[in-house]
Enzyme design. Structure first.
Site, short mmCIF file in Angstrom:
data_model
loop_
_atom_site.label_atom_id
_atom_site.label_comp_id
_atom_site.label_asym_id
_atom_site.label_seq_id
_atom_site.Cartn_x
_atom_site.Cartn_y
_atom_site.Cartn_z
CE LYS A 170 48.06 38.94 22.93
NZ LYS A 170 49.30 38.96 23.78
CD GLU B 290 39.21 28.75 30.95
OE1 GLU B 290 39.03 29.37 32.03
OE2 GLU B 290 40.28 28.25 30.61
CB CYS C 88 41.20 29.31 34.92
SG CYS C 88 41.38 27.87 33.83
CD GLU D 71 40.87 34.10 38.35
OE1 GLU D 71 40.89 32.92 37.98
OE2 GLU D 71 40.72 35.06 37.56
#
Length: 510
Positions: free
Chosen positions: A192, A267, A301, A402
């Site tokens: 997905k 992750e 990331c 973040e």
């Protein structure tokens, strides 16, 4: 060397030929049971570029059933590893043959500059399949003999059906980073992709179809994370979930699959430090710091988004940094000269710019950037000037959260103790970058940094054999090399007795 005009013409031609994107379930293309569609948007223009058929919850369930049937049939799961490896190498070859097409559509869909996609991400995607094809033939167990009594040994078997949920940044490479080891180990899967970047997953499905894997081995479903992602994680027929994305979403997906004790590889987010000591090679450290946060539009990331500078070099390093960042080329992502393109979506641009307002309100200073480019040809896109924020304290939100864009925060430190405290003073722990010429310092500090990966005197250079993953709220589990197979295979231990060893005789007649 392709020019902007060449890439723009190729993009236009490919988009004109692109049909509405359908799901790929059980070896067949299908619109899915819902009849719902959504639109993919070009971030450089905010114009529609593709219509996508959403699978919905029912379509996700169909895909899982197809993957389960394929796994249980043994057509892939019990195939000889050498034969699986040959199939994966065919996929790698097909990716290379279509590298320009994949790169142009991915750049058009994501806004990441074409040179970074074409030279780095697409070729790395092909390498992923070649690497794990080789690894597929090297999955071995261990033996634990007991002389004269037992031969104990372990074997690795595929687990079953994997749900692979990928993000919108560098989607094609990250899709292959999951699909390749999953299939190499003998599992079947349902992929997905993120709804904001659906195009390259469609091309991956085409490539895998051409490689002629058994039907149902690989399945592709489109749709929102709330609907399709949650359905995949909750489905009792799904055994493994590999997710790359935002930490809050990862937690939600884990809750969705908790009832059936699924295996997870997560992750998640990052807020990675780049620690530069005065004795470092400062020219290389500057190059690496800039590349690490502004490549891929800052939407990565592993970006080094917190630059920690020893006080004695702080002023000079920041001055050089600002001058370099001013010269970063922002522009059309199909222009080979572009270094930073538009952010993925207007909503994401709004979110990133919101952090710049927060930084100012908290007392930090935007030293360079922080605005939309003042160029008419970029006005319609999701562009943001590369930004450096100074006068930052570690408790500020821009130093803790973040941002996921071309934004770098800079903090000073006095000594090793303070550098380590600042580096570890966030809830994330994905990766870190340490710059020093003192081998003793590097050896002392690197193991103490709370990060799954630490690069010393280097930018992010990946070795596919090494474990990739984070700690704290940056995730759980490791993938890469044999570590991927620790996740994608089940370890079973076999105990074989030699001769007749003593067995207690419970209940025997006296």
């Amino acid at each position: 060397m392709q020019t902007t005009t060449d890439y723009a013409a190729m993009s236009q031609r490919l988009l004109e030929q692109l049909p509405p994107l359908r799901n790929f379930i059980g070896g067949a293309w299908t619109e899915g049971p819902t009849g719902e569609t959504f639109t993919s948007i070009n971030p450089a223009t905010n114009q529609p570029i593709a219509t996508v058929h959403a699978a919905g919850r029912a379509g996700a369930q169909q895909a899982v059933r197809a993957a389960r049937a394929a796994f249980d049939s043994g057509a892939w799961s019990r195939m000889a590893p050498a034969d699986r490896a040959r199939a994966l190498r065919r996929i790698a070859d097909l990716i290379r043959q279509r590298a320009d097409e994949i790169a142009v559509l991915e750049t058009t869909d994501t806004g990441i500059p074409i040179t970074q996609i074409r030279a780095g991400q697409v070729l790395r995607a092909a390498d992923n399949f070649d690497f794990f094809a080789e690894m597929a033939t090297q999955i071995t167990g261990e033996t634990y003999p007991v002389e004269g009594a037992f031969l104990n040994y372990s074997v690795h078997k595929p687990v079953g059906v994997a749900a692979l949920i990928t993000p919108w940044n560098t989607p094609f490479m990250l899709e292959t980073w999951k699909v390749a080891p999953c299939l190499a180990a003998g599992n079947t899967c349902v992929l997905k992709p993120a709804s904001w970047s659906p195009l390259s997953a469609y091309l991956l499905a085409q490539v895998i179809e051409e490689a002629d894997l058994p039907p149902g081995t690989f399945n592709l479903v489109y749709g929102s994370g709330d609907t399709v992602g949650t359905a995949l994680c909750a489905d009792p027929e799904v055994n493994l979930i590999s997710f790359t994305g935002e930490t809050t979403t990862g937690k939600q997906l884990m809750r969705s699959g908790a009832a059936t004790l699924k295996r997870y590889s997560m992750e998640l987010g990052g807020k990675s430090p780049v620690i530069v000591f005065a004795d470092a090679d400062l020219d290389r450290a500057l190059d690496a710091a800039i590349f690490g946060v502004f490549s891929l539009n800052g939407e990565r990331c592993t970006a080094g988004t917190r630059l920690l500078l020893q006080r004695s070099i702080y002023d000079d390093f920041v001055a050089r940094l600002i001058e370099r960042v001013r010269r970063i080329r922002v522009g059309d992502p199909l222009d080979p000269a572009t270094e930073v393109g538009p952010l993925i979506h207007a909503r994401h641009l709004e979110r990133v710019m919101g952090y710049l307002d927060i930084a100012t309100a908290e007392g930090a200073t935007i030293a360079v950037g922080g605005r939309r480019p003042d160029r008419p040809e970029l006005a319609a896109g999701n562009y943001l000037e590369p930004t450096v924020i100074v006068d930052v304290r570690n408790e500020m939100r821009v130093a803790q959260e973040e941002i996921f864009g071309p934004v770098l925060t800079v903090l000073p430190f006095a000594d090793e103790e303070e550098a380590l405290r600042l580096a570890n003073g966030v809830r994330y722990g994905l990766d870190a970058y340490l710059w020093t010429s003192d081998v003793g310092r590097a050896t002392r500090l690197a193991p103490e940094i709370e990060a799954g990966m630490v690069w010393v005197n280097s930018q992010n250079v990946r070795d596919l054999r090494t474990p990739f993953g984070g700690m704290k709220e940056s995730g759980i589990g490791r993938e890469g090399g044999r570590h991927s197979f620790e996740f994608y295979t089940e370890t079973r231990t076999i105990h074989v007795a030699f001769g007749r060893h003593p067995i207690p005789r419970f209940g025997a007649t006296p």
